[in-house]
Motif scaffolding. Sequence first.
Motif, PDB file in Angstrom:
ATOM      1  N   SER A   1     -32.624 105.211  42.839  1.00 55.41           N
ATOM      2  CA  SER A   1     -32.675 106.673  42.882  1.00 55.41           C
ATOM      3  C   SER A   1     -33.955 107.265  42.321  1.00 55.41           C
ATOM      4  O   SER A   1     -34.254 108.428  42.572  1.00 55.41           O
ATOM      5  CB  SER A   1     -31.494 107.265  42.108  1.00 55.41           C
ATOM      6  N   GLU A   2     -34.721 106.490  41.538  1.00 60.42           N
ATOM      7  CA  GLU A   2     -35.907 107.078  40.923  1.00 60.42           C
ATOM      8  C   GLU A   2     -37.008 107.286  41.965  1.00 60.42           C
ATOM      9  O   GLU A   2     -37.192 106.477  42.869  1.00 60.42           O
ATOM     10  CB  GLU A   2     -36.405 106.252  39.735  1.00 60.42           C
ATOM     11  N   PRO A   3     -37.723 108.419  41.847  1.00 60.05           N
ATOM     12  CA  PRO A   3     -38.765 108.726  42.826  1.00 60.05           C
ATOM     13  C   PRO A   3     -39.934 107.748  42.712  1.00 60.05           C
ATOM     14  O   PRO A   3     -40.261 107.260  41.633  1.00 60.05           O
ATOM     15  CB  PRO A   3     -39.204 110.139  42.447  1.00 60.05           C
TER      16      PRO A   3
ATOM     17  N   GLY B   1     -22.792  97.833  34.023  1.00 61.58           N
ATOM     18  CA  GLY B   1     -24.106  98.243  33.508  1.00 61.58           C
ATOM     19  C   GLY B   1     -25.226  97.851  34.455  1.00 61.58           C
ATOM     20  O   GLY B   1     -26.150  98.638  34.704  1.00 61.58           O
ATOM     21  N   TRP B   2     -25.172  96.646  35.010  1.00 63.09           N
ATOM     22  CA  TRP B   2     -26.176  96.216  35.981  1.00 63.09           C
ATOM     23  C   TRP B   2     -26.129  97.089  37.233  1.00 63.09           C
ATOM     24  O   TRP B   2     -27.166  97.428  37.801  1.00 63.09           O
ATOM     25  CB  TRP B   2     -25.954  94.765  36.383  1.00 63.09           C
ATOM     26  N   ARG B   3     -24.918  97.432  37.663  1.00 59.45           N
ATOM     27  CA  ARG B   3     -24.789  98.295  38.840  1.00 59.45           C
ATOM     28  C   ARG B   3     -25.388  99.672  38.577  1.00 59.45           C
ATOM     29  O   ARG B   3     -26.087 100.232  39.426  1.00 59.45           O
ATOM     30  CB  ARG B   3     -23.308  98.436  39.229  1.00 59.45           C
ATOM     31  N   ARG B   4     -25.128 100.225  37.384  1.00 57.76           N
ATOM     32  CA  ARG B   4     -25.681 101.520  37.000  1.00 57.76           C
ATOM     33  C   ARG B   4     -27.211 101.455  36.962  1.00 57.76           C
ATOM     34  O   ARG B   4     -27.901 102.347  37.438  1.00 57.76           O
ATOM     35  CB  ARG B   4     -25.112 101.909  35.631  1.00 57.76           C
ATOM     36  N   GLU B   5     -27.744 100.368  36.409  1.00 62.01           N
ATOM     37  CA  GLU B   5     -29.190 100.175  36.338  1.00 62.01           C
ATOM     38  C   GLU B   5     -29.795 100.065  37.739  1.00 62.01           C
ATOM     39  O   GLU B   5     -30.853 100.654  38.014  1.00 62.01           O
ATOM     40  CB  GLU B   5     -29.489  98.903  35.542  1.00 62.01           C
ATOM     41  N   ALA B   6     -29.137  99.335  38.630  1.00 53.16           N
ATOM     42  CA  ALA B   6     -29.632  99.192  40.006  1.00 53.16           C
ATOM     43  C   ALA B   6     -29.624 100.542  40.712  1.00 53.16           C
ATOM     44  O   ALA B   6     -30.582 100.890  41.421  1.00 53.16           O
ATOM     45  CB  ALA B   6     -28.775  98.182  40.773  1.00 53.16           C
TER      46      ALA B   6
END
Length: 99
Positions: A88-90, A78-83
């Motif tokens: 990736s967010e602009p 979950g932390w990896r997905r959040e990172a």
Amino acid sequence: MSDRFDHTLEHTLESKPDDGGDDAVTSVRRIELITGTGRRRRWSDDDKARIVVESLRPGANVSEVARRHGLSPQQLFGWRREAHARISEPVDDADARAR
């Protein structure tokens, strides 16, 4: 532990079969007592980042990294997905200028 739990446990351990019925307790083979803080741990962003980076190293096993730090593998994933989502967010130009 609560008083009710202590009383119930004590009564169950002291019970002896009197009529041979199915409800009788004949023996206690093992009691597992789980101790701990009983609350959620709070991880700083720096600690999370350090653990995520460790799990991303070539040859790293996420489950081993998680166990080493007292996490479940699901929490680390979950932390990896959040990172990944944060990377990736602009970036908004207005936010970048404000910094």
